[in-house]
Design a protein around this motif. Sequence first.
Motif, PDB file in Angstrom:
ATOM      1  N   GLY A   1      -0.357  13.160  -8.211  1.00 26.55           N
ATOM      2  CA  GLY A   1      -0.915  12.468  -7.052  1.00 26.55           C
ATOM      3  C   GLY A   1      -0.080  11.328  -6.506  1.00 26.55           C
ATOM      4  N   LEU A   2       1.121  11.100  -7.067  1.00 21.88           N
ATOM      5  CA  LEU A   2       2.003  10.031  -6.597  1.00 21.88           C
ATOM      6  C   LEU A   2       3.366  10.618  -6.229  1.00 21.88           C
ATOM      7  CD1 LEU A   2       1.228   7.336  -9.314  1.00 21.88           C
ATOM      8  CD2 LEU A   2       0.419   7.350  -6.939  1.00 21.88           C
TER       9      LEU A   2
ATOM     10  N   GLY B   1       0.822  -1.215   0.000  1.00 26.31           N
ATOM     11  CA  GLY B   1       0.000   0.000   0.000  1.00 26.31           C
ATOM     12  C   GLY B   1       0.851   1.258   0.000  1.00 26.31           C
ATOM     13  N   VAL B   2       1.949   1.231   0.759  1.00 26.95           N
ATOM     14  CA  VAL B   2       2.877   2.367   0.748  1.00 26.95           C
ATOM     15  C   VAL B   2       3.444   2.518  -0.657  1.00 26.95           C
ATOM     16  CG1 VAL B   2       5.039   3.317   1.623  1.00 26.95           C
ATOM     17  CG2 VAL B   2       3.482   2.186   3.200  1.00 26.95           C
ATOM     18  N   ALA B   3       3.925   1.425  -1.233  1.00 30.28           N
ATOM     19  CA  ALA B   3       4.546   1.476  -2.558  1.00 30.28           C
ATOM     20  C   ALA B   3       3.583   1.982  -3.627  1.00 30.28           C
ATOM     21  CB  ALA B   3       5.091   0.105  -2.933  1.00 30.28           C
ATOM     22  N   ALA B   4       2.303   1.681  -3.489  1.00 29.64           N
ATOM     23  CA  ALA B   4       1.306   2.120  -4.467  1.00 29.64           C
ATOM     24  C   ALA B   4       1.152   3.642  -4.494  1.00 29.64           C
ATOM     25  CB  ALA B   4      -0.038   1.464  -4.171  1.00 29.64           C
ATOM     26  N   LEU B   5       1.629   4.321  -3.451  1.00 23.99           N
ATOM     27  CA  LEU B   5       1.555   5.785  -3.393  1.00 23.99           C
ATOM     28  C   LEU B   5       2.707   6.442  -4.148  1.00 23.99           C
ATOM     29  CD1 LEU B   5       0.636   6.017   0.379  1.00 23.99           C
ATOM     30  CD2 LEU B   5      -0.901   6.382  -1.571  1.00 23.99           C
ATOM     31  N   PHE B   6       3.627   5.637  -4.662  1.00 23.69           N
ATOM     32  CA  PHE B   6       4.801   6.115  -5.383  1.00 23.69           C
ATOM     33  C   PHE B   6       4.642   5.837  -6.871  1.00 23.69           C
ATOM     34  CE2 PHE B   6       6.144   5.961  -1.083  1.00 23.69           C
ATOM     35  CZ  PHE B   6       7.230   6.804  -0.950  1.00 23.69           C
ATOM     36  N   SER B   7       5.248   6.691  -7.685  1.00 26.28           N
ATOM     37  CA  SER B   7       5.212   6.483  -9.129  1.00 26.28           C
ATOM     38  C   SER B   7       6.081   5.276  -9.490  1.00 26.28           C
ATOM     39  CB  SER B   7       5.691   7.735  -9.868  1.00 26.28           C
ATOM     40  OG  SER B   7       7.047   8.002  -9.586  1.00 26.28           O
ATOM     41  N   GLU B   8       5.844   4.721 -10.677  1.00 21.73           N
ATOM     42  CA  GLU B   8       6.613   3.556 -11.145  1.00 21.73           C
ATOM     43  C   GLU B   8       8.109   3.839 -11.188  1.00 21.73           C
ATOM     44  OE1 GLU B   8       5.630   0.499 -11.836  1.00 21.73           O
ATOM     45  OE2 GLU B   8       3.466   0.758 -11.819  1.00 21.73           O
ATOM     46  N   ASP B   9       8.476   5.113 -11.426  1.00 14.55           N
ATOM     47  CA  ASP B   9       9.890   5.484 -11.553  1.00 14.55           C
ATOM     48  C   ASP B   9      10.368   6.339 -10.379  1.00 14.55           C
ATOM     49  OD1 ASP B   9       8.412   7.762 -12.131  1.00 14.55           O
ATOM     50  OD2 ASP B   9       9.636   8.352 -13.851  1.00 14.55           O
TER      51      ASP B   9
END
Length: 121
Positions: free
Chosen positions: A107-108, A27-35
């Motif tokens: 938003g990320l 869930g934390v990681a989903a708040l970050f962009s792919e890059d």
Amino acid sequence: MTVSSATTLSDVLDAWQQAIAAHDFTGVAALFSEDAVFQGLHPYSVGRQGVADYYAAQPLGMTVDYRIVEARQLADDVTLGWIAADFSFVEDRPPASVSLTVVVRNGLVAHYHVSPRIDAA
């Protein structure tokens, strides 16, 4: 600090805070962009997997409180934030007080950097 930039940061950081408290590293990681460029207290990584790995390695019961020190709207979809964060632990370990610099794009979190706490004058 504009209301728009502070709201953008609060939305992302509130979700980050909740996911950390739930030890929901995906869930934390989903708040970050792919890059996303991520520089925690360990060596840096690029991408969501590095973020997930970092938070998966954190102890159960870790929580974070934060305060937005400064926020700047750099573009319509880009916000820069200086954050005072205090990580607390259930185990016998002192809290970690740090400064975060984050860049939120669309938003990320696109950039996350931790440094020793430097309080605003």
